[in-house]
Structure formats: C-alpha cells, structure tokens
Write a protein that holds these residues in place. Structure first.
Motif, PDB file in Angstrom:
ATOM      1  N   CYS A 126       0.883  -1.265  -0.017  1.00  0.00           N
ATOM      2  CA  CYS A 126      -0.030  -0.059  -0.048  1.00  0.00           C
ATOM      3  C   CYS A 126       0.905   1.304   0.239  1.00  0.00           C
ATOM      4  N   CYS A 171      -1.537   5.371   6.560  1.00  0.00           N
ATOM      5  CA  CYS A 171      -2.602   5.773   7.766  1.00  0.00           C
ATOM      6  C   CYS A 171      -1.779   5.527   8.963  1.00  0.00           C
ATOM      7  N   CYS A 196      -2.124   2.281  10.863  1.00  0.00           N
ATOM      8  CA  CYS A 196      -1.826   0.883  10.486  1.00  0.00           C
ATOM      9  C   CYS A 196      -0.173   0.616  10.125  1.00  0.00           C
ATOM     10  N   TYR A 208     -11.302   2.574  -2.337  1.00  0.00           N
ATOM     11  CA  TYR A 208     -11.452   3.731  -1.410  1.00  0.00           C
ATOM     12  C   TYR A 208     -12.100   4.918  -2.405  1.00  0.00           C
TER      13      TYR A 208
END
Ligand code: SF4
Length: 465
Positions: free
Chosen positions: A163, A167, A170, A256
């Motif tokens: 990814c 975030c 995370c 998303y």
C-alpha cells in the motif's frame, strides 16, 4: 552460427498450445534456447515445426555481426508474416536502434515482446500472457486454479500487494511494502481459471483496490491477445465479462472513495459487477480523517455516497470505522453518528481505537481512556444496527437471487445462502426454509431464487421459489 527450427517431439493427442521456436547464434544463445524449451515442455506446451502451425513463435536472436543481425531480423519478419504472434529474445533484443530505442521494435513494431539474452523468466511471462499455460490434470501437482482454502464456489482474487498510503493507525505498509499491482493479464488469467473450476463468486481483494495500477502508471498489459490497461475500470469491465460468461458474481472489496470509482457504478447498476462496495471509511469528520492520514480524506464522502446511490439505487455499502481515535472530540464523534444515519451504511463494523505497536498514531496527543473508546464503539454500533435492521426490513417481500452455501439433504430441511448484499464470512446470510415444492432442491454453489419472508438479527429468512 546455428539454426534450429524447433526440436518438436511427436505431438500427444492433446490440445496443448504449440510454440514455434527458432534458435540463432552462438552456443550461449543455444543454452538459453534449451532453458526456454525445457521450461515450455515442463509447463505442458508443445512445439511446432512450422510457423503457421504454431500458436506463437519465439525467435532467439543473435546481434554479434551485421550478417547475424540481418538473419535475425529477416527471421522475425518471416515469423510475423506467417504467424503474427512473435516474441523476440537474445542478444539482438538488447540492441539499441539508430533513433536510440530498441532496434527490434523499431524494425518490427508488431512483435509482442522483446527481451535481452538469458531471460527465461521474462520470455515465459510473455508466453503466459499471450498463450496461457495449459493444464494437465495427470501431470500438474496443483489444479489449474491453484490450492484454495475457500469452498469450491467462491474464491478471493488478490490484485495487488502492499500500500502506498501511510494511515497513522496502520503498520501494513511497513510489513508489506508499497503497492505492487499484479499484471492485469495474470489477474484475468487467474479469474478465468477460477470461473472454469466452478467458482460462482469472485471476491476482489487488495489493501487498496481503487489504487490498482497506480504503481505501474496504469501500464497496458495483454489479455486474450488484446491490450488492457492495468486499472480498476478495465479490470472491473473484463471481470464482469468473464463472470457473465460463467453465470457468476464479482464482488469488490477495499475500494476507497476516489472520484474514479464513480466510473464503475454503471457496471454495478447493470449487474455486471455486484452492486456492493466495501469502502473502509474509518471516520467521517475531516479533521479525524486528516489525523488518521486516510486516503481520499479530502473527498466529500457523504455527497459521493449519495450520488452512488442515485446512480445505482440497489447498491449495498459495507464499511469499517474506528471510534475513539486519539483526540476525537464528542462533536467529531457525533459527526460520525450523523454520517451513519444519513449515509445509511448497510453493513458497518466498528473497532474501539487500540494502539498498534509501531503505528504513528501512538504519538498523537489526546489518547482517550479505554472506557470512552469502548463506550463510543457501543454507541456507534447501536446506530449502525438500527440502520442495518431498517434496511434489512425493506427487503421483506422481495424475491432475490441467492447463492447457496449450505444445503444438507439437497435442501429438504432448508439451507443457508447469501444475496448480492452479503459477502461471505463478514455479512449476514439468508436462512433458507425448506422448499415448498417437493421437486425443488438446493445445491451448494448453485443459485436459487428466494422470496424474503422475514429478518432475524443481521440475517434474512427466505423461502426458495
Ligand atoms: S489502512 Fe491505510 S496504510 Fe493501512 S493498508 Fe489500508 S490504506 Fe494502506
């Protein structure tokens, strides 16, 4: 210089794809040819003695002296004229042309792929793209669709790994790295094998499905001999085509809310892709989303969602949220509850924030006491359950398509299934009553129509018709 136009063995009585092979050049090139031919045979490809009789031709070239270059270019030209599908490998493949680009591509722009010498893996990748690997159930140790841990009628299809987001709660990117999208030809090839093996529901997964292809700048790949871009829209379109052909479902997870997701809504409205979106919103308040460093945190999620519902009224939205994120004020939390009521999220899960070792959110000021986080989670779930129960009640009276997950004794005592609104393991189910007609049976992995006659918690009760 040697020339060896294929070392074909007698063709077994199978429909294995045939590869024509021309090996030019020195002994080093010859050993490269041997490696490629060995791999082709190991994977079940056959060889062809003629260009015209092959499904694809590989030319292993020499680029050492002018004569060798001419011979290689002429051979490629012949293979293109007689067959049309040509992969070029070897020394000439690594040679630059006058204008600075690749010489082979300059001279023969229609070749499918060009590699340098000693490139068995790249050549095999190109072969797989254009002539999929054959499956022989007597020889292959694994089934064509691979080893699956899910029931036979549904399967997960991973389209990327890693990814690009960071975030703050995370740590996935630190474990799995940045986004790496799988080549679209590989993804579609796997989808086709799964459908051919009897999968009736394909669940598309990744860390960030909307970002598919960003890392490779939406590179054009190949599928079924045609160019396809590595991006969500093209993927959804092609998966929709495949699913339609096999009478199956495609379900998208981890999408998303970027603007380009709007483009797949018409496919959902027409049923090519299930009108189901798993969108991990995590929160609604822009300041919390910023502190979370969420992707698409500047998007107006509520407006976007309402537009999606207009474009596709039957859309079902699943999402997850975090209550009690560091610094979350009561007003920010109320914003989240209001969002839930207005967005009418069909299926919502919620975690009370809990620090994860290594996550940057641990350093944010305003950590809330555990009781406050837990109390907010409970308040959130109360609203979520009211919304969800009201939406389930709206289904009563409708007749819906149900995929059967369990049906002991051919469903004579009823069974369990799911509609388009229910992903396996995470959503509710349809509890199927015994069919009224004695001739009606239920079978795992098959579809049945069911009239919805009631609700029970997160589930529906259905009468097979
Ligand atoms: S939570 Fe954020 S950082 Fe973690 S995988 Fe999802 S998008 Fe990436």
């Amino acid at each position: 210089m040697t020339q060896d136009t294929s070392v074909a063995q007698p063709s077994p009585a199978t429909s294995a794809p045939k590869i024509g092979f021309v090996s030019l050049g020195c002994p080093k090139a010859l050993t490269d040819s041997e490696l490629i031919l060995t791999q082709l045979r190991a994977e079940g490809y056959d060889t062809s003695k003629t260009f015209a009789g092959a499904d694809l031709v590989i030319v292993n070239t020499c680029g050492f002296i002018d004569d060798a270059v001419k011979e290689s270019l002429d051979t490629i030209g012949e293979a293109l004229a007689e067959n049309g599908k040509v992969i070029v490998t070897g020394c000439l493949g690594a040679k630059a042309g006058d204008a600075g680009g690749n010489l082979v591509k300059q001279m023969h722009p229609s070749v499918l792929a060009v590699t340098g010498p000693h490139a068995t893996n790249e050549v095999m990748d190109a072969v797989h793209l254009h002539v999929p690997k054959p499956h022989d159930p007597f020889v292959d140790l694994v089934p064509a669709q691979g080893i699956k841990l899910t029931p036979k009628h549904y399967a997960y299809l991973k389209i990327s790994e890693g990814c690009n987001h960071r975030c703050s709660f995370c740590i996935i990117p630190s474990m799995r790295g940045d986004l790496v999208s799988r080549p679209i030809g590989d993804v579609l090839g796997e989808a086709q094998r799964l459908f051919e093996a009897g999968v009736k529901e394909l669940l598309v997964i990744s860390q960030d499905t909307s970002a598919y292809g960003v890392d490779v700048k939406y590179r054009t790949g190949f599928w079924d001999g045609k160019p396809v871009k590595t991006r969500l829209f093209d993927l959804a379109e092609k998966l929709g085509d495949l699913a339609e052909k096999h009478g199956a479902w495609v379900r998208m997870h981890y999408v998303y809310p970027y603007p380009h997701v709007d483009e797949i809504l018409p496919m959902m409205a027409s049923g090519r892709v299930l009108p189901y979106l798993d969108v991990p919103f995590q929160h609604s308040h822009p300041d919390v989303l910023k502190r979370m460093k969420r992707p698409a945190n500047g998007e107006k999620n509520l407006e976007r969602l309402l537009r999606w519902r207009e474009a596709c009224p039957e859309i079902v939205v699943r999402s997850t949220f975090i209550a009690g994120f560091p610094g979350e004020t009561e007003a920010e939390f109320e914003h989240l509850l209001q969002f839930m009521r207005e967005a009418r999220i069909d299926r919502a899960g919620c975690f009370a924030y809990s620090p994860v070792e290594g996550a940057t959110a641990n350093d944010l000021p305003g950590m809330l006491p555990a009781e406050v986080r837990e109390e907010r989670r409970a308040r959130f779930m109360q609203v979520a359950e009211e919304v969800s129960a009201a939406k389930l009640r709206e289904r009563v009276g409708a007749t819906m398509q149900v995929l059967v997950d369990s049906a002991p004794a051919l469903g004579r005592k009823g069974g369990v299934g799911r509609t388009y609104a229910d992903a396996p393991e995470i959503d509710g189910v349809v509890k199927l009553l015994p069919p009224e007609k004695a001739s009606k049976t239920l079978k795992v992995g098959e579809f049945t129509k069911a009239r919805i006659v009631g609700t029970q918690g997160h589930d529906l009760i259905g009468q097979p018709v």
